[in-house]
Every structure is written in structure tokens, then in C-alpha cells.
Design an enzyme around this catalytic site. Structure first.
Site, PDB file in Angstrom:
ATOM      1  N   GLU A 232     -19.343  -0.535 -82.350  1.00 35.46           N
ATOM      2  CA  GLU A 232     -18.540  -1.675 -81.902  1.00 35.46           C
ATOM      3  C   GLU A 232     -19.329  -2.939 -82.179  1.00 35.46           C
ATOM      4  OE1 GLU A 232     -16.998  -1.416 -77.873  1.00 35.46           O
ATOM      5  OE2 GLU A 232     -17.312  -3.569 -77.573  1.00 35.46           O
ATOM      6  N   GLU A 237     -17.993 -12.498 -76.307  1.00 36.73           N
ATOM      7  CA  GLU A 237     -17.378 -12.094 -75.047  1.00 36.73           C
ATOM      8  C   GLU A 237     -17.818 -13.083 -73.969  1.00 36.73           C
ATOM      9  OE1 GLU A 237     -17.029  -7.346 -74.832  1.00 36.73           O
ATOM     10  OE2 GLU A 237     -19.097  -8.048 -75.071  1.00 36.73           O
TER      11      GLU A 237
END
Length: 359
Positions: A232, A237
Site C-alpha cells: 500500500e 493521510e
């Protein structure tokens, strides 16, 4: 690392200079003095999105000024534009000034055409400038499905929370009729790539506790099955009211075997304003950036027992797709419980682009 100059959108700014009587404007068909504008580059037409209320039109990623070979526009009956950008001797410069007048010779608005993509920028393989209001381009994107993971367990699967408006993709997290609803889109099954550079210009407009906006990538074709072995790549974020954004890679080597050193960075930035988040992915390294400044890199270790350690799921044979989403947290999740009183949570994305080195 792919060497790039900054990419600049082509914009036409239309500023109203004369306030006309509404009835007269309607009678003279001057409510929409310019109804279409486009330029041709590389055999392709790039069409402006015109906001008639704000008097703003915008054109997406044209390769460079030197490749513009044509221009088309549509004006109201009797209106004129000067100087004429469609004239044969026109030479496109970084800035242009056009004046549109109505059939009575009155100025309707002034048009400024500004910089296009640098001629040195090459290798663009995917882009969305989010210039057409409504639902995101369905040839590129689909809605993120509702799931059980923290990031998608509140997905609305509706364009009410993921839509394009005023030149931005708007991703919303809100509560309606007692139900949390979050918006997100992805390129899964529509676009994926191996090795390249991703750049995304975004701002987090509203960020109450529990909000979990993200710009990230997951494998379309993984080298190793299951998460986190599949890999990933988190380009950005943000959670809670933290003063930093997070950039992280996830692998079996990191998450299961505990080798976390050099796999994440937390960077202070004005995330409430537009920031360009980026990652370079090469066969040897992942390098992350915030507004052009390197934040950290993670290298391929070429482990002899790679198939066992699964340190580099980003090798040949893998491909990754893009995800843009707003998430909503809950008790016990990384983002924490929601601050309902300060919803909605909102992230706006100006554009996203993917490059590869030309062969």
C-alpha cells in the site's frame, strides 16, 4: 526519480467589467457572452469549462504553448473578441488579454489567458483536472465501495458525497438521518500503472475529529496476496486535528515482521490550503514529497529471501491504482470518534496527474 517542472493549468479568467440591466442582457442574449472556448494541441481539442455565474472558464492539461495549433470559441450574437486568438498570426504567450464586447460596442468582460503546461514536462499518462461540474469522469473513476476496513466502513457509494464543483473534486463526510456517509472515488479496473510519479494538489477544507481524508494507492495486480503483503502506498493521510500529514508504505516486512524504520513520515504543512503531495516510484525506491520537498524515501533491499520477507511488493509484475477518499472514524479506529457537531468533513482536490519517463 522523474525530473519534472511544475505543471501549470491553463486558465482563462473572465472578470465582469460592466453591470448591465438584467432584462436588457437577456434580450440581447448577453447573459452568456462566451459559451464555448477550446484549443487544439497534438490533434486533440481541450475544452474550457465555463462558469457563467463566477465568470470563470478553465482548460485542463494542454501539453505546452508551442503545440497549440487551433482555437475555437462561441460568442453571443453580435459580440466580438479582441485581439482574435483564432487569427493565423496569433502566437500563444504565457499570458493573454482578450476583451469581449457586445453588439452595441460595450465591454462585457475582460479575458486573461495564463500559463500552460511547460514544454519540458513529458510522460503524462493520466490526469484529471476536475474542470467539469457534476459526477467525476466515469471513464476514469468509480465510487469506492462500502467495506469493513476503517477507511471505507462509512462509504456512501453515492455522488452526493463525491462530486466535481468549481474546478475541484469535493469529497465529503457527513451525517444524515443518523447515518455517517463518506465519499470516495478510485481508478480500480480503469487505470493502474507500474513505476512513475503521482502528483496531487489538494486542500482539507474542514477537518473535525474523526475525519480521515486520504490520497493513496492499492494494487490492481499484486505480487503477494492479502493485505499488507500486497503493499500500500499512502501519498497523504490526515487524522483528527493533527498539525501534520502522514505518508506511509505498508508491506508484510513492515507490518507483520516489524521493520518499520524508514517507512513513514509526518510533515507539517498548511494542509487547509492547497498543497501538492507526490510520490516517485522507481524499481529501486519510493520517494515522497510535500510541495516539492522530499519527506522520506524507502528503498528496495533486494533481499535474497524476498519471497519470504515480502519487503518489496512494488516490483515488476505489480500495478497500482489511485484512491481519493474522505473517511470517517469511530471509537477504536486510528482517526478516532467523530465530532458530529463540526461535520461535514471536506477535502477538495484541484487535480491529480501520473507521469512515466518517456521510452
Amino acid at each position: 526519480m522523474i525530473k519534472m517542472k511544475n505543471i501549470v493549468l491553463a486558465y482563462i479568467f473572465l472578470a465582469a467589467l460592466l453591470s448591465c440591466n438584467k432584462a436588457d442582457a437577456q434580450n440581447d442574449n448577453q447573459s452568456y457572452p462566451m459559451t464555448a472556448f477550446s484549443v487544439q494541441s497534438g490533434g486533440r481539442w481541450y475544452h474550457a469549462n465555463i462558469d457563467q455565474t463566477a465568470k470563470i472558464a478553465s482548460i485542463g492539461a494542454v501539453q505546452n504553448l508551442n503545440t497549440i495549433t487551433g482555437v475555437k470559441y462561441t460568442l453571443a450574437e453580435g459580440a466580438t473578441i479582441s485581439p482574435d486568438p483564432a487569427s493565423e498570426d496569433w502566437a500563444w504567450n504565457e499570458s493573454q488579454y482578450f476583451t469581449i464586447t457586445d453588439k452595441k460596442g460595450q465591454t462585457i468582460y475582460n479575458v486573461v489567458f495564463t500559463a500552460l503546461l511547460s514544454p519540458d514536462d513529458q510522460g503524462l499518462i493520466f490526469a484529471d483536472e476536475f474542470n467539469v461540474d457534476g459526477i467525476p469522469d466515469e471513464s476514469k473513476w468509480s465510487l469506492c465501495p462500502l467495506g469493513t476496513s476503517d477507511w471505507c466502513n462509512q462509504m456512501s457509494e453515492s455522488y452526493d458525497q463525491a462530486y466535481v464543483k468549481d474546478g475541484n473534486l469535493v469529497l465529503v463526510g457527513e451525517k444524515k438521518d443518523g447515518k455517517y456517509l463518506a465519499g470516495g472515488i478510485q481508478t480500480k479496473d480503469k487505470f493502474s500503472f507500474t513505476n512513475g510519479r503521482v502528483e496531487c494538489r489538494a486542500r482539507i477544507v474542514r477537518y473535525p475529529d474523526g475525519a480521515f481524508p486520504a490520497i493513496w494507492m492499492m494494487p490492481q495486480t499484486p505480487l503477494y496476496s492479502g493485505w499488507p503483503a500486497c503493499g500500500e502506498i499512502d501519498i497523504m493521510e490526515h487524522i483528527r486535528q493533527e498539525p501534520v500529514i502522514h505518508q506511509t508504505i505498508h508491506t508484510h516486512y513492515r507490518n507483520k515482521l516489524g521493520y518499520e524504520e524508514g517507512t513513514t513520515a509526518q510533515t507539517r504543512c498548511n494542509y487547509w490550503d492547497y498543497v501538492v503531495y507526490a510520490v516517485d516510484w522507481t524499481p529501486e525506491k519510493l520517494t515522497f514529497y510535500v510541495d516539492g520537498k522530499e519527506t522520506f524515501s524507502y528503498s528496495n533491499m533486494h533481499l535474497e529471501n524476498e519471497s519470504e520477507m515480502m519487503q518489496w511488493p512494488y516490483g515488476p509484475g505489480s500495478s497500482y491504482y489511485l484512491i481519493l477518499n474522505m473517511g470517517l472514524g469511530d471509537q477504536g479506529t486510528w482517526a478516532g470518534p467523530m465530532d458530529d457537531a463540526n461535520l461535514p468533513a471536506v477535502m477538495e482536490i484541484d487535480w491529480i496527474r501520473v507521469y512515466q519517463n518517456p521510452e
